[in-house]
Write an enzyme that holds these catalytic residues in place. Structure first.
Site, mmCIF file in Angstrom:
data_model
loop_
_atom_site.group_PDB
_atom_site.id
_atom_site.type_symbol
_atom_site.label_atom_id
_atom_site.label_comp_id
_atom_site.label_asym_id
_atom_site.label_seq_id
_atom_site.Cartn_x
_atom_site.Cartn_y
_atom_site.Cartn_z
ATOM 1 N N LYS A 35 0.845 -1.195 0.000
ATOM 2 C CA LYS A 35 0.000 0.000 0.000
ATOM 3 C C LYS A 35 0.882 1.246 0.000
ATOM 4 O O LYS A 35 2.107 1.171 0.167
ATOM 5 C CB LYS A 35 -0.920 -0.015 1.225
ATOM 6 C CG LYS A 35 -0.191 -0.024 2.558
ATOM 7 C CD LYS A 35 -1.161 -0.132 3.722
ATOM 8 C CE LYS A 35 -0.411 -0.152 5.038
ATOM 9 N NZ LYS A 35 -1.318 -0.209 6.210
ATOM 10 N N ARG A 130 -9.972 -0.160 15.902
ATOM 11 C CA ARG A 130 -9.995 0.551 14.632
ATOM 12 C C ARG A 130 -11.010 -0.188 13.753
ATOM 13 O O ARG A 130 -12.194 0.057 13.853
ATOM 14 C CB ARG A 130 -8.579 0.594 14.028
ATOM 15 C CG ARG A 130 -8.359 1.698 13.029
ATOM 16 C CD ARG A 130 -6.915 1.800 12.604
ATOM 17 N NE ARG A 130 -6.387 0.545 12.040
ATOM 18 C CZ ARG A 130 -5.168 0.405 11.527
ATOM 19 N NH1 ARG A 130 -4.331 1.432 11.535
ATOM 20 N NH2 ARG A 130 -4.773 -0.739 11.015
ATOM 21 N N TYR A 254 16.727 30.170 7.683
ATOM 22 C CA TYR A 254 15.546 30.792 8.269
ATOM 23 C C TYR A 254 15.599 30.752 9.792
ATOM 24 O O TYR A 254 15.984 29.753 10.393
ATOM 25 C CB TYR A 254 14.279 30.060 7.809
ATOM 26 C CG TYR A 254 13.880 30.340 6.385
ATOM 27 C CD1 TYR A 254 13.547 31.632 5.980
ATOM 28 C CD2 TYR A 254 13.815 29.311 5.453
ATOM 29 C CE1 TYR A 254 13.171 31.892 4.675
ATOM 30 C CE2 TYR A 254 13.439 29.563 4.145
ATOM 31 C CZ TYR A 254 13.116 30.853 3.757
ATOM 32 O OH TYR A 254 12.744 31.104 2.465
#
Length: 357
Positions: A35, A130, A254
């Site tokens: 997946k 779940r 930054y």
């Protein structure tokens, strides 16, 4: 000219890792989980390299389509099953096996039948909270599935919540919850994800479901895939695009989060959070410059990072910078980022070219 920021994907490492996984559970069939674009490695490459698996598993219909389009004609499991009639029709078209985990799916199958002798997998929630039927409802769900024409005998499965922590009490509770169902069940059983495969060999059962292990990465905190005999499949590399001389007291990047403690040579490399490299990395994060250890200084920006080139007097523009892979485990980088390796490899954006070898 191409931006030389690349994820190198080693197919021989994928094949090697599949064999290592098989050796961990020699009496179990292997469901290779691909997946999320094969955990960021590219589904077509994974399908090609892992063709020796028994079953592939994905989460979404789109992922199932991609696997079929990659040429795989064997068994393919949808871990989330289906959610509407269109999804069920697509599952039939693609000849998928489905995980059934809720009452609505079961009711739909009662009215429309199974998948023409394609396996169904019945998921039991033993504590993950779940997906899945509660253990108290398992026997009724089993009987209902077996009664569906064309459904056959489903595979009984569950999923561990804390298998990466071998001493977590929930592991014992989940095993004890599932054990009576497992013993009473006449058909096949699947319990193990990658972490359970390592930590709980008594739960290997008929089918194991490795994911992260296939990509050469350990799911166990503090452990690398190398310790398990695995080989990293992905090596993320870029190059130096600039070298600057900075004076003591000057700041880098930054937020001026790094102030040079001395005169320093700073390298700028072409990768940043716009590529999926974690912004939470910064001062002290490890990289390799020409294969040798170096550290980030300053904040990760969208397109660039800055590197302390102390100890690299011969470094020059165009030199290689490795962000993870090879001798720099992604597990180490993830720990430095306060993340898990899954996040790093799945989080790479489309700006990163995959080069397959």
């Amino acid at each position: 000219m191409l931006r030389n920021t690349v994820a190198h994907i080693d197919l021989s490492a994928l094949r090697h890792n599949l064999e290592i996984v098989r050796a961990m559970a020699p009496n179990s069939g292997v469901v290779s989980v691909i997946k999320a674009d094969a955990y960021g490695h590219g589904v077509s490459a994974a399908v090609r390299a892992l063709a020796g698996t028994d079953i592939f598993a994905v989460s979404t219909p789109e992922e199932a389509v991609a696997v079929r389009e990659s040429g795989w004609r064997g068994r393919l499991l949808s871990l989330e099953g289906f959610f509407d009639p269109q999804g069920f029709a697509l599952a039939r078209e693609l000849q998928l096996e489905l995980v059934v985990h809720q009452r609505e799916q079961l009711e739909f199958l009662r009215h429309h039948g199974g998948l023409e002798n394609r396996k169904l997998w019945l998921k039991i929630d033993t504590g993950m909270n779940r997906l899945g039927f509660r253990a108290a409802d398992a026997e009724a769900a089993m009987a209902a599935l077996e009664a569906i024409p064309g459904a056959g005998s489903p595979v009984l499965m569950t999923h561990f919540a804390c298998a990466d922590n071998a001493v977590h009490p929930l592991n014992k509770a989940q095993i004890e919850c599932f054990q009576p169902l497992r013993q009473a069940w006449r058909g096949e059983v699947s319990m193990c994800n990658s972490a359970a495969l390592i930590n709980f060999p008594d739960t290997h059962s008929d089918w194991i479901r490795p994911g992260i292990l296939l990509y050469g990465i350990s799911p166990i905190p503090g452990q690398t895939g190398h310790a398990l005999g695995l080989r990293p499949v992905m090596q993320l590399v870029t190059e130096l695009i600039s070298i600057k001389q900075c004076k003591k007291g000057e700041t880098i990047g930054y937020g001026a989060s790094f102030s040079c403690p001395r005169d320093m040579t700073i390298g700028v490399a072409a990768i940043g959070y716009g590529d999926g490299y974690p912004r939470q990395l910064g001062n002290g994060a490890p990289v390799l410059v020409n294969g040798h250890a170096a550290e980030l200084v300053g904040r990760v920006s969208m397109d660039m990072i800055t590197i302390d080139l102390t100890g690299h007097p011969s470094a020059s523009v165009g030199d290689s910078v490795c962000l993870w892979g090879g001798t720099l485990p992604v597990e180490t980088v993830a720990e430095q980022a306060g993340a898990i390796p899954y996040e790093l490899i799945c989080g790479l954006t489309r700006r990163i070219r995959r080069v397959i070898s």
